[in-house]
Design an enzyme around this catalytic site. Structure first.
Site, mmCIF file in Angstrom:
data_model
loop_
_atom_site.group_PDB
_atom_site.id
_atom_site.type_symbol
_atom_site.label_atom_id
_atom_site.label_comp_id
_atom_site.label_asym_id
_atom_site.label_seq_id
_atom_site.Cartn_x
_atom_site.Cartn_y
_atom_site.Cartn_z
ATOM 1 C CB THR A 123 -0.876 0.033 1.260
ATOM 2 O OG1 THR A 123 -1.575 -1.185 1.310
ATOM 3 C CG2 THR A 123 -1.853 1.182 1.201
ATOM 4 C CG PHE A 152 -8.000 -5.270 -2.152
ATOM 5 C CD1 PHE A 152 -8.210 -3.993 -1.655
ATOM 6 C CD2 PHE A 152 -7.761 -5.419 -3.508
ATOM 7 C CE1 PHE A 152 -8.193 -2.892 -2.486
ATOM 8 C CE2 PHE A 152 -7.743 -4.323 -4.358
ATOM 9 C CZ PHE A 152 -7.959 -3.045 -3.851
ATOM 10 C CG LEU A 153 -3.747 -10.934 0.665
ATOM 11 C CD1 LEU A 153 -3.027 -10.951 1.977
ATOM 12 C CD2 LEU A 153 -3.244 -12.043 -0.256
ATOM 13 C CG ASN A 211 -7.098 -0.893 3.802
ATOM 14 O OD1 ASN A 211 -7.751 -1.863 3.456
ATOM 15 N ND2 ASN A 211 -5.805 -0.940 3.985
ATOM 16 N N GLY A 260 -6.998 -3.811 14.879
ATOM 17 C CA GLY A 260 -5.545 -3.949 14.844
ATOM 18 C C GLY A 260 -5.081 -4.306 13.449
ATOM 19 C CB CYS A 263 -3.539 -2.727 6.371
ATOM 20 S SG CYS A 263 -2.262 -3.498 5.378
HETATM 21 C C1 UDX Z 1 -7.365 -5.508 6.502
HETATM 22 C C2 UDX Z 1 -8.367 -5.484 5.332
HETATM 23 O O1 UDX Z 1 -9.484 -6.304 5.645
HETATM 24 C C3 UDX Z 1 -7.693 -5.954 4.059
HETATM 25 O O2 UDX Z 1 -8.593 -5.876 2.977
HETATM 26 C C4 UDX Z 1 -6.495 -5.058 3.815
HETATM 27 O O3 UDX Z 1 -5.843 -5.423 2.626
HETATM 28 C C5 UDX Z 1 -5.554 -5.120 4.979
HETATM 29 O O4 UDX Z 1 -6.224 -4.733 6.167
HETATM 30 P P1 UDX Z 1 -6.406 -7.379 8.120
HETATM 31 O O5 UDX Z 1 -5.429 -6.376 8.642
HETATM 32 O O6 UDX Z 1 -5.923 -8.762 7.894
HETATM 33 O O7 UDX Z 1 -7.036 -6.867 6.748
HETATM 34 O O8 UDX Z 1 -7.588 -7.413 9.202
HETATM 35 P P2 UDX Z 1 -9.190 -7.513 9.184
HETATM 36 O O9 UDX Z 1 -9.640 -8.897 9.082
HETATM 37 O O10 UDX Z 1 -9.750 -6.537 8.221
HETATM 38 O O11 UDX Z 1 -9.476 -7.008 10.671
HETATM 39 C C6 UDX Z 1 -9.001 -5.737 11.141
HETATM 40 C C7 UDX Z 1 -9.336 -5.556 12.601
HETATM 41 O O12 UDX Z 1 -10.722 -5.367 12.751
HETATM 42 C C8 UDX Z 1 -8.983 -6.745 13.493
HETATM 43 O O13 UDX Z 1 -8.418 -6.290 14.688
HETATM 44 C C9 UDX Z 1 -10.299 -7.435 13.731
HETATM 45 O O14 UDX Z 1 -10.360 -8.131 14.944
HETATM 46 C C10 UDX Z 1 -11.230 -6.240 13.728
HETATM 47 N N1 UDX Z 1 -12.605 -6.618 13.358
HETATM 48 C C11 UDX Z 1 -12.877 -7.099 12.115
HETATM 49 C C12 UDX Z 1 -13.632 -6.434 14.284
HETATM 50 O O15 UDX Z 1 -13.398 -5.968 15.409
HETATM 51 N N2 UDX Z 1 -14.890 -6.774 13.912
HETATM 52 C C13 UDX Z 1 -15.198 -7.252 12.675
HETATM 53 O O16 UDX Z 1 -16.389 -7.532 12.435
HETATM 54 C C14 UDX Z 1 -14.165 -7.437 11.750
#
Ligand code: UDX
Length: 438
Positions: A123, A152-153, A211, A260, A263
Site C-alpha cells: 500500500t 486486498f487480502l 481500507n 488492529g 494496514c
Molecule cells: C485488513 C483489510 O481487511 C484488508 O482488505 C487489507 O488489505 C488489509 O487490512 P487485516 O489487517 O488482515 O485486513 O484485518 P481484518 O480482518 O480486516 O481485521 C481488522 C481488525 O478489525 C482486526 O483487529 C479485527 O479483529 C477487527 N474486526 C474485524 C472487528 O473488530 N470486527 C469485525 O467484524 C471485523
C-alpha cells in the site's frame, strides 16, 4: 509466466507462493538475513494458516525460489513482471516511509537489462508511481512500465483470499503493461473479476479508500457497542438487522476491543496526511481513529470497574495477544495496547495466546506468560478476552470458574445468559443483561 516478488513479508509471501501454486515461476527476494535463512528452509517467520505448506510445496516442486539479492532475482531473460511488496512503515508524522521501496527500485535499476512491468503491491500513497518512475529512471538502462496492483487480502485468511479475490485492480500507464498483468492474474482462475485498466493513481487510491471504508464500518460497530451498553440495547441484534440492508452489508459488524493489524490504522494515517497536504477536510477520517482509540480505553474501563475501580496491584489475566484470531501478528493489536494501559494503572498481567506469545514478548514488558487459559484463570482476579481464538470459545468454563469468576469478554465469544447461570460476573460489549434476556 516468470515473475519476481521483492519483499517476503505477509503480502509478498502469500502472493509469491500463490502465483507459484498457479503454475508461474516465482523468484522471491528477501533481503533480511534472518528471514531469508528461515524462508529458504521453508519456515515462515510468522503464523498464517496454510501458507507454510504452500511455500514448501512450491519450493519442492521448483516453481518458487528464494533469493537474498534483488539482482539475483532479475537476471532471468524471461522475466516479465516484478512485484514490489516491500514494507512501507509509517514515519513519526504518519506519512509512509518509502525507503525500502527506494532501495528496491535502485537495486532493480542497477541490474535490469530488458523490459518488464514493475508493479507496486504494497500500500503506497497516491502518486508513488510517479516517484517510483523517477527513481528507476535515474539509473535504469532499459525500457520499463510501472503499475499498481494493490493487494486486498486479510491476514488469517490470506491463502483463501488470494485465490478468491472480490476484484483485481490494475493501474498502468500502457495497454501493454495492463495486458501483461491481466495475463498474470488470469492464472488465478477464469472467473477472477479483473477490472478494466485504470490509472496508476486510481489503483493506489482504491486501496486507501477501501481500507478507510472498512475502518469506518468498524468505527460504527464499536460505537454501537458502547451505545448498546449506555442505552440498554443489544448491539449485536441491531448490527445484524442493520447489515441486512443491502446498501449497508453484513461485514465488519462484530464488536471487538479495537481494530488492529498493520494496514487499517497506518493506511488511514497516511491518507489523512496526504489529504491534509491537498487541503481536503479529514475530520471524518480522524474521527474513525478517535473511536478506535476510545474502544480500547472502553475495555480498560470495564476491567477497572469489575475490579472495584482500582487496578493497582490487581492480577489481570489476558486471553489473546494477536490482533485477531489465526495470526501471530501483534502489530497495532488492541490486546497489546490494552495491556500497556492496564499496566500503567498498576495491574499485573498474566497472559496466554496460542500463537502470538513470541511476538508479544518483543514489545511487552513485565508480563507473566502461561501455557494455557486455565493457568491464566488460576493466576488472575479477572480475565479479559481480547482475541477470539476458537480455543477460547471452546473453553471448559467450569474449569475457568475454578480459577476466577470474573470475565470481561471483549470479543463477545460467550453467551451472557449461560455465563450468568454458571455463576460468572460477566461483561461483554454492547449486550447489557436486560437487553439480552429480552
Ligand atoms: C485488513 C483489510 O481487511 C484488508 O482488505 C487489507 O488489505 C488489509 O487490512 P487485516 O489487517 O488482515 O485486513 O484485518 P481484518 O480482518 O480486516 O481485521 C481488522 C481488525 O478489525 C482486526 O483487529 C479485527 O479483529 C477487527 N474486526 C474485524 C472487528 O473488530 N470486527 C469485525 O467484524 C471485523
Amino acid at each position: 509466466m516468470n515473475i519476481v516478488v521483492v519483499g517476503q513479508g505477509f503480502v509478498g509471501t502469500t502472493v509469491g507462493a500463490g502465483f507459484a501454486e498457479k503454475g508461474n515461476s516465482v523468484t522471491a527476494v528477501e533481503n533480511d538475513p534472518e528471514r531469508y535463512n528461515l524462508l529458504r528452509q521453508g519456515i515462515l517467520p510468522f503464523y498464517e494458516p496454510e501458507l507454510e505448506q504452500m511455500v514448501q510445496k512450491n519450493m519442492a516442486e521448483g516453481r518458487l525460489r528464494i533469493v537474498q539479492n534483488t539482482a539475483d532475482g532479475i537476471k532471468d531473460p524471461d522475466l516479465e513482471v516484478i512485484l514490489l511488496a516491500v514494507g512501507t512503515p509509517p514515519k513519526e508524522d504518519g506519512r509512509p516511509d518509502l525507503k525500502y521501496m527506494e532501495i528496491a527500485a535502485r537495486e532493480i535499476a542497477k541490474s535490469l537489462d530488458h523490459h518488464v512491468v514493475i508493479a507496486e503491491k504494497s500500500t503506497v500513497p497516491i502518486r508513488t508511481g510517479e516517484w517510483l518512475k523517477k527513481v528507476l529512471g535515474e539509473h535504469i538502462k532499459c525500457d520499463f512500465d510501472i503499475a499498481a496492483c494493490p493487494e486486498f487480502l486479510r491476514e488469517s485468511t490470506a491463502v483463501h483470499d488470494f485465490f478468491n479475490p472480490d476484484r483485481i485492480v490494475i493501474g498502468t500507464e500502457t495497454e501493454q503493461a495492463y495486458e501483461t498483468l491481466r495475463r498474470l492474474y488470469r492464472s488465478i482462475g477464469d472467473n477472477v473479476n479483473i477490472l478494466p485498466r485504470m490509472a496508476v493513481g486510481d489503483a493506489e487510491m482504491t486501496k486507501h479508500a477501501s481500507n478507510m471504508r472498512l475502518y469506518l464500518e468498524l468505527a460504527v460497530t464499536y460505537l454501537m457497542s458502547q451505545t448498546g451498553d449506555a442505552l440498554g440495547f443489544n448491539c449485536e441484534r441491531v448490527l445484524n438487522a442493520m447489515g441486512m440492508d443491502k446498501r449497508i452489508g453484513p461485514y465488519f459488524k462484530k464488536p471487538g476491543p479495537g481494530a488492529g493489524g498493520f494496514c487499517l490504522r497506518k493506511d488511514l494515517e497516511a491518507l489523512i496526511s496526504i489529504c491534509k497536504d491537498a487541503g481536503v477536510d479529514t475530520g471524518l477520517f480522524e474521527q474513525i481513529i478517535k473511536i478506535d482509540d476510545s474502544q480500547r480505553r472502553y475495555v480498560v474501563d470495564k476491567v477497572e470497574k469489575m475490579l472495584g475501580g482500582d487496578l493497582n496491584g490487581k492480577r489481570v489475566g489476558v486471553l489473546g495477544l494477536s490482533f485477531k484470531k489465526d495470526t501471530s501478528d501483534v502489530r497495532y493489536s488492541p490486546a497489546i495496547e490494552i495491556i500497556q494501559m492496564l499496566q500503567r494503572k498498576g495491574a499485573k498481567i498474566i497472559a496466554y495466546d496460542p500463537k502470538a506469545m513470541n511476538e508479544a514478548k518483543r514489545v511487552l514488558l513485565d508480563v507473566e506468560y502461561c501455557t494455557d487459559a486455565y493457568e491464566v484463570a488460576r493466576q488472575s482476579e479477572a480475565i479479559a478476552v481480547l482475541t477470539e481464538w476458537d480455543e477460547f470459545t471452546n473453553l471448559n468454563k467450569m474449569r475457568i470458574r475454578q480459577g476466577t469468576h470474573r470475565i470481561i469478554d471483549a470479543r463477545n465469544i460467550f453467551d451472557p445468559a449461560i455465563m450468568k447461570q454458571l455463576g460468572f460476573e460477566y461483561d461483554s460489549l454492547g449486550r447489557p443483561m436486560k437487553s439480552y434476556a429480552a
